[in-house]
Scaffold this active site. Structure first.
Site, PDB file in Angstrom:
ATOM      1  N   HIS A 307       0.865  -1.196   0.000  1.00  0.00           N
ATOM      2  CA  HIS A 307       0.000   0.000   0.000  1.00  0.00           C
ATOM      3  C   HIS A 307       0.889   1.230   0.000  1.00  0.00           C
ATOM      4  O   HIS A 307       1.951   1.240   0.593  1.00  0.00           O
ATOM      5  CB  HIS A 307      -0.898   0.018   1.249  1.00  0.00           C
ATOM      6  CG  HIS A 307      -2.060   0.937   1.118  1.00  0.00           C
ATOM      7  ND1 HIS A 307      -1.966   2.284   1.376  1.00  0.00           N
ATOM      8  CD2 HIS A 307      -3.320   0.706   0.730  1.00  0.00           C
ATOM      9  CE1 HIS A 307      -3.132   2.847   1.163  1.00  0.00           C
ATOM     10  NE2 HIS A 307      -3.978   1.925   0.764  1.00  0.00           N
ATOM     11  N   ASP A 364      -8.015  -4.995  -0.295  1.00  0.00           N
ATOM     12  CA  ASP A 364      -8.487  -5.844  -1.406  1.00  0.00           C
ATOM     13  C   ASP A 364      -8.153  -7.316  -1.229  1.00  0.00           C
ATOM     14  O   ASP A 364      -8.641  -8.150  -1.996  1.00  0.00           O
ATOM     15  CB  ASP A 364      -7.866  -5.338  -2.718  1.00  0.00           C
ATOM     16  CG  ASP A 364      -8.388  -3.948  -3.059  1.00  0.00           C
ATOM     17  OD1 ASP A 364      -7.566  -3.037  -3.251  1.00  0.00           O
ATOM     18  OD2 ASP A 364      -9.618  -3.776  -3.076  1.00  0.00           O
TER      19      ASP A 364
HETATM   20  C1  SDX Z   1      -6.062   0.354  -3.039  1.00  0.00           C
HETATM   21  O1  SDX Z   1      -4.106   4.748  -1.923  1.00  0.00           O
HETATM   22  C2  SDX Z   1      -5.144   4.174  -1.364  1.00  0.00           C
HETATM   23  O2  SDX Z   1      -5.595   4.548  -0.312  1.00  0.00           O
HETATM   24  C3  SDX Z   1      -5.750   3.025  -2.196  1.00  0.00           C
HETATM   25  C4  SDX Z   1      -6.802   2.196  -1.475  1.00  0.00           C
HETATM   26  C5  SDX Z   1      -8.071   3.000  -1.221  1.00  0.00           C
HETATM   27  O3  SDX Z   1      -8.792   2.657  -0.279  1.00  0.00           O
HETATM   28  O4  SDX Z   1      -8.380   3.901  -2.060  1.00  0.00           O
HETATM   29  O5  SDX Z   1      -6.292   1.709  -0.226  1.00  0.00           O
HETATM   30  C6  SDX Z   1      -7.225   0.991  -2.339  1.00  0.00           C
HETATM   31  O6  SDX Z   1      -5.775   0.707  -4.163  1.00  0.00           O
HETATM   32  C7  SDX Z   1      -5.234  -0.677  -2.301  1.00  0.00           C
HETATM   33  C8  SDX Z   1      -4.003  -1.199  -3.134  1.00  0.00           C
HETATM   34  C9  SDX Z   1      -4.522  -2.277  -4.093  1.00  0.00           C
HETATM   35  N1  SDX Z   1      -3.457  -2.646  -5.063  1.00  0.00           N
HETATM   36  C10 SDX Z   1      -2.847  -3.854  -4.972  1.00  0.00           C
HETATM   37  O7  SDX Z   1      -3.059  -4.696  -4.091  1.00  0.00           O
HETATM   38  C11 SDX Z   1      -1.855  -4.136  -6.104  1.00  0.00           C
HETATM   39  C12 SDX Z   1      -0.568  -4.749  -5.540  1.00  0.00           C
HETATM   40  N2  SDX Z   1       0.125  -3.715  -4.786  1.00  0.00           N
HETATM   41  C13 SDX Z   1       1.172  -2.965  -5.442  1.00  0.00           C
HETATM   42  O8  SDX Z   1       1.053  -2.839  -6.813  1.00  0.00           O
HETATM   43  C14 SDX Z   1       1.671  -1.761  -4.655  1.00  0.00           C
HETATM   44  O9  SDX Z   1       1.887  -2.200  -3.379  1.00  0.00           O
HETATM   45  C15 SDX Z   1       0.814  -0.497  -4.631  1.00  0.00           C
HETATM   46  C16 SDX Z   1       0.459  -0.034  -5.995  1.00  0.00           C
HETATM   47  C17 SDX Z   1      -0.415  -0.718  -3.830  1.00  0.00           C
HETATM   48  C18 SDX Z   1       1.669   0.585  -3.929  1.00  0.00           C
HETATM   49  O10 SDX Z   1       2.740   0.846  -4.749  1.00  0.00           O
HETATM   50  P1  SDX Z   1       3.851   1.942  -4.360  1.00  0.00           P
HETATM   51  O11 SDX Z   1       3.476   2.675  -3.127  1.00  0.00           O
HETATM   52  O12 SDX Z   1       4.127   2.758  -5.571  1.00  0.00           O
HETATM   53  O13 SDX Z   1       5.070   1.068  -3.968  1.00  0.00           O
HETATM   54  P2  SDX Z   1       6.116   0.512  -5.001  1.00  0.00           P
HETATM   55  O14 SDX Z   1       5.415  -0.032  -6.208  1.00  0.00           O
HETATM   56  O15 SDX Z   1       7.159   1.559  -5.196  1.00  0.00           O
HETATM   57  O16 SDX Z   1       6.720  -0.736  -4.197  1.00  0.00           O
HETATM   58  C19 SDX Z   1       7.788  -0.556  -3.263  1.00  0.00           C
HETATM   59  C20 SDX Z   1       8.566  -1.878  -3.322  1.00  0.00           C
HETATM   60  C21 SDX Z   1       9.020  -2.222  -4.739  1.00  0.00           C
HETATM   61  O17 SDX Z   1      10.171  -3.052  -4.617  1.00  0.00           O
HETATM   62  P3  SDX Z   1      11.666  -2.340  -4.695  1.00  0.00           P
HETATM   63  O18 SDX Z   1      11.642  -1.391  -5.904  1.00  0.00           O
HETATM   64  O19 SDX Z   1      11.812  -1.592  -3.375  1.00  0.00           O
HETATM   65  O20 SDX Z   1      12.617  -3.501  -4.837  1.00  0.00           O
HETATM   66  O21 SDX Z   1       7.696  -2.960  -2.916  1.00  0.00           O
HETATM   67  C22 SDX Z   1       7.521  -3.858  -4.016  1.00  0.00           C
HETATM   68  C23 SDX Z   1       7.890  -3.083  -5.276  1.00  0.00           C
HETATM   69  O22 SDX Z   1       8.351  -3.988  -6.291  1.00  0.00           O
HETATM   70  N3  SDX Z   1       6.097  -4.223  -4.018  1.00  0.00           N
HETATM   71  C24 SDX Z   1       5.639  -5.460  -4.266  1.00  0.00           C
HETATM   72  C25 SDX Z   1       4.242  -5.374  -4.105  1.00  0.00           C
HETATM   73  N4  SDX Z   1       3.900  -4.104  -3.795  1.00  0.00           N
HETATM   74  C26 SDX Z   1       5.053  -3.407  -3.749  1.00  0.00           C
HETATM   75  N5  SDX Z   1       6.274  -6.621  -4.590  1.00  0.00           N
HETATM   76  C27 SDX Z   1       5.476  -7.690  -4.774  1.00  0.00           C
HETATM   77  N6  SDX Z   1       4.125  -7.698  -4.623  1.00  0.00           N
HETATM   78  C28 SDX Z   1       3.480  -6.553  -4.306  1.00  0.00           C
HETATM   79  N7  SDX Z   1       2.139  -6.531  -4.180  1.00  0.00           N
END
Ligand code: SDX
Length: 428
Positions: A307, A364
């Site tokens: 998140h 989710d």
């Molecule tokens: C919602 O913002 C809100 O409030 C949203 C929400 C709401 O109520 O409106 O809460 C609803 O959208 C919840 C999120 C639902 N999405 C998912 O579950 C999709 C999977 N999650 C990711 O795609 C990710 O965690 C996000 C998009 C939710 C957040 O992404 P960020 O903040 O941009 O973080 P990032 O992509 O920069 O990740 C940081 C690190 C990275 O690794 P490094 O570059 O440090 O090596 O964490 C890793 C990412 O690769 N990472 C994951 C991961 N999520 C982040 N690795 C594997 N699986 C994951 N799910």
């Protein structure tokens, strides 16, 4: 004496005020930065940037706290109705019984959709994703209510538009499902509450009586409350920026629905179930899939994990996980996807990759399992998120319009070609 932030640039010191919110959050007010220094800030994804000041929702990502207008999500999910929470978010306080009765009756009398809109549904193919249908149907509401086109026409007109949208979204959502099933549309029933009315429109058939299971209606009530607002997330920021151009509420919410559709945002609840089904079909080896999620060369991500703000448990996920157990037990359902989800969560939370990045289950991760138990088809999961988030979107849009916030227009740093002369095609 309020704090001051100092920035040293080109041998000069510039000072900018620090502002502090009611929950002691602090921000450097850089609204005069470019005029004073000629510099802008750069913050892709706005990870460090506040877009506004708001009194609607407070969340603390480190402590896993979520409050709507000061009330904890735990208390509201346990004690309130979704319509009560909608009133709270939009108008700022919990309603008295009289206020709630008036609000509920006003919503009830606007649940019907103009009969001409039924032709729009019939033009969509059966395989149309309901989010695409819903986004266009909501924007189309503006064509039936031209008085909504001026968002600042009058407070009464704004309230009527808000009531119409709260009332009609469940009808439009249920009809998008009935259309996909090529089943006859079911009309709203004024003697049912908001959640039961939606379930009736979704699952009743004209050929037989249908009674809404109170377990299902109560579970839906809790899920909608948990999704009702979440401060400046992607879709809410979209609603605000579209509304900041003085576009009408229907157009602004339609844009929010489109933003929510993405699998990184609200579309994640559908992606989680599809991921769990994929793991189940692959033999249920969660270790293999956790390894894939960690592999930078592999595009697979653990959907429902991580998140932007919560760097601890998403408090909504905690509530939904417990509700999962309760609902499935009450309904006598043994869903293998729940077992896979719990195994996945356990393995991931013990894994250094996820721990070091503060990746926890988000709202989710478990919600789709309850929606499945309630009989909601997978492609409707994000529609359910939209129904829940509607009061939050409306509240944020209303706050933005009433605060006369400026049109949203971020700056950029240009990295393209420097000036060059046009060359005729023969000489290229
Ligand atoms: C919602 O913002 C809100 O409030 C949203 C929400 C709401 O109520 O409106 O809460 C609803 O959208 C919840 C999120 C639902 N999405 C998912 O579950 C999709 C999977 N999650 C990711 O795609 C990710 O965690 C996000 C998009 C939710 C957040 O992404 P960020 O903040 O941009 O973080 P990032 O992509 O920069 O990740 C940081 C690190 C990275 O690794 P490094 O570059 O440090 O090596 O964490 C890793 C990412 O690769 N990472 C994951 C991961 N999520 C982040 N690795 C594997 N699986 C994951 N799910």
């Amino acid at each position: 004496m309020s704090e001051i932030a100092k920035i040293e640039l080109d041998g000069k010191t510039f000072e900018f005020p620090v502002i502090e919110g009611t929950e002691n959050e602090k921000a450097i007010d850089i609204s005069k930065l470019r005029d004073a220094t000629g510099y802008i800030t750069l913050d892709p994804g706005y990870k460090n940037t506040g877009a506004t000041k708001s009194s609607i929702t407070y969340l603390d990502g480190e402590k896993g706290i979520l409050h709507y207008r000061g009330y904890s999500i735990e208390q509201l999910a346990e004690k309130a109705s979704f319509i009560e929470v909608a009133y709270l978010l939009i108008y700022g306080n919990l309603p008295t019984q009289t206020e709630l009765d008036i609000f509920t009756n006003n919503i009830t009398k606007h649940t019907l959709v103009h009969e001409d809109m039924k032709q729009f549904f019939e033009a969509y193919p059966a395989k149309a994703h309901p989010m695409g249908v819903l986004a266009s149907m909501v924007c189309s509401l503006s064509t039936f209510y031209p008085e909504s086109l001026d968002p600042n026409r009058s407070p009464e007109a704004k309230d009527l538009t808000i009531l119409r949208l709260l009332a009609k979204l469940p009808t439009l959502a249920a009809w998008s499902y009935k259309n996909a099933m090529r089943h006859p549309f079911m009309y709203p029933k004024n003697d049912l509450n908001y959640c039961s009315n939606f379930l009736h429109m979704m699952f009743a058939m004209p050929t037989e009586d249908y009674t809404v299971d109170p377990v299902v209606s109560n579970a839906l009530n809790k899920l909608l409350i948990l999704h009702a607002d979440h401060e400046q997330n992607c879709s809410t920021s979209t609603v605000r920026i579209v509304g900041s151009s003085q576009a009408n509420l229907y157009a602004s919410i339609s844009a929010g629905i489109s933003a929510l559709w993405g699998p990184l945002h609200g579309g994640a609840n559908q992606a989680v179930i599809e991921m769990l089904e994929q793991i189940h079909a692959d033999g249920g080896d969660v270790d293999k899939w956790v390894t894939k999620a960690k592999d930078k060369e592999d595009p697979f991500r653990l959907m429902g994990f991580g998140h932007r703000v919560y760097k601890n448990f998403d408090p909504r996920a905690t509530i939904i996980k417990k509700a999962c157990d309760d609902v499935l037990e009450k309904m006598g359902i043994n869903d293998p996807m729940l077992e896979i989800a719990k195994k996945l969560e356990k393995v991931a939370l013990e894994d250094e990759y996820f721990k070091s990045r503060n990746l926890y289950p988000n709202v989710d991760f478990y919600s789709g399992i309850i929606y499945r138990a309630l009989g909601i088809p997978t492609e409707m999961f994000t529609v359910m998120f939209a129904i829940g988030r509607l009061p939050g979107w409306i509240a944020q849009w209303k706050e933005m319009t009433e605060n006369n916030e400026p049109i949203g227009r971020p700056r950029q740093i240009y990295t393209g070609a420097t000036p060059r002369e046009y060359v005729s095609i023969e000489k290229r």
